[in-house]
Design a protein around this motif. Structure first.
Motif, short mmCIF file in Angstrom:
data_model
loop_
_atom_site.label_atom_id
_atom_site.label_comp_id
_atom_site.label_asym_id
_atom_site.label_seq_id
_atom_site.Cartn_x
_atom_site.Cartn_y
_atom_site.Cartn_z
N ARG A 24 12.24 7.95 -11.67
CA ARG A 24 11.31 6.83 -11.53
C ARG A 24 12.04 5.53 -11.85
N ASP A 26 11.82 1.90 -13.73
CA ASP A 26 11.08 1.28 -14.84
C ASP A 26 10.35 0.01 -14.39
N VAL A 50 2.89 3.31 -8.63
CA VAL A 50 2.72 3.54 -10.06
C VAL A 50 1.94 4.83 -10.30
N GLY A 53 3.75 8.01 -9.92
CA GLY A 53 4.78 8.28 -10.91
C GLY A 53 6.18 7.84 -10.52
N ARG A 56 7.11 2.62 -13.08
CA ARG A 56 6.34 2.40 -14.32
C ARG A 56 5.58 1.07 -14.28
N TYR A 57 6.33 0.00 -13.98
CA TYR A 57 5.72 -1.33 -13.98
C TYR A 57 6.12 -2.06 -12.70
#
Length: 282
Positions: A24, A26, A50, A53, A56-57
């Protein structure tokens, strides 16, 4: 890992994540607003990443303040993920974001990753009055930004000279002065640097041990007032580029990693024309 994508791209696939040797990302940022793509559509696609998965942001890059505010309103009303970061150009020579964008990011709790803290090399210490102008790939690609026939570039050179003298009086290099100026702003989370050599990297990391006093910050304000960007043509070029729709075929995702230096708090707050009470619902 941080990554930046062109607006309208579909985001990272499982294959691209495998090539990056990660499961993933970040922080996944879109690169500049695209007026031909509805903001809700963009946030919807990023929200899917998001929730799948893969990311993250999410964040944005070079968004004007009103578009950042609009993005938060859309996210709230449409139950989308919110932008967690903004990546604006910010340096002593490009201070326009102090007037509105940085206060907006503070109001909405967004991280700020400032790019071009050395103003495209103008604050590297290599541009001095009376000295031969340095040659670089950037100058070859963007000659107008370094053409001394243009008044705005002569103004930048004059400001860089005065800032270099101020740095010498303060017992530091111009690079240290420029980077610490950016990092001490309370809205800034990190400053993106682009060293090509180990010497460059070491000189970029030294500002971590430097603090600008209120007197030095006041002297900087005299040379380049708060909220002012000297190179007006750069603002016009950026505005025209942001307003120009691009064909879908040109919206290619570009994965980049960036080097960043951590930040401290600015020694004092800058006067701002923007009021947090006007930001709308948070």
């Amino acid at each position: 890992m941080a990554a930046t994508a062109a607006p309208g791209s579909c985001g990272p696939s499982r294959d691209s994540l495998r090539r990056l040797r990660t499961d993933r990302i970040d922080l996944y940022q879109i690169h500049r607003p695209d007026p031909s793509v509805d903001l809700d559509e963009t946030l919807g696609a990023l929200t899917d990443l998001v929730r799948a998965g893969k990311v993250r942001y999410i964040g944005c890059s070079t968004f004007p303040a009103h578009r950042v505010v609009e993005s938060h309103w859309v996210a709230e009303r449409r139950h989308r993920e919110r932008f967690a970061s903004e990546q604006p150009p910010y340096s002593i020579l490009a201070r326009a974001v102090e007037a509105d964008l940085l206060p907006v990011c503070q109001q909405y709790g967004m991280g700020v990753l400032a790019w071009s803290p050395l103003a495209g090399g103008w604050l590297s210490g290599r541009y001095r009055e009376g000295a031969e102008l340095p040659q670089s790939r950037r100058a070859a690609l963007l000659p107008a930004r370094y053409d001394m026939e243009l008044e705005e570039n002569r103004r930048k050179l004059a400001a860089a000279e005065r800032l270099a003298l101020l740095a010498e009086q303060a017992g530091m290099s111009l690079v240290e002065l420029a980077l610490q100026f950016v990092m001490q702003h309370p809205a800034v989370t990190s400053a993106i640097i682009g060293p090509r050599t180990m010497d460059h990297l070491e000189s970029h990391l030294r500002p971590l041990d430097v603090r600008l006093t209120p007197d030095v910050l006041d002297a900087i304000d005299v040379i380049v007032p708060p909220g002012l960007t000297i190179n007006a043509s750069r603002r016009r070029v950026a505005a025209a580029r942001a307003a120009r729709p691009r064909p879908a075929a040109q919206r290619i995702a570009v994965m980049t990693t960036t080097a960043a230096v951590t930040t401290g708090e600015r020694a004092r707050a800058y006067a701002r024309t923007w009021s947090p009470s006007s930001a709308g619902p948070s």
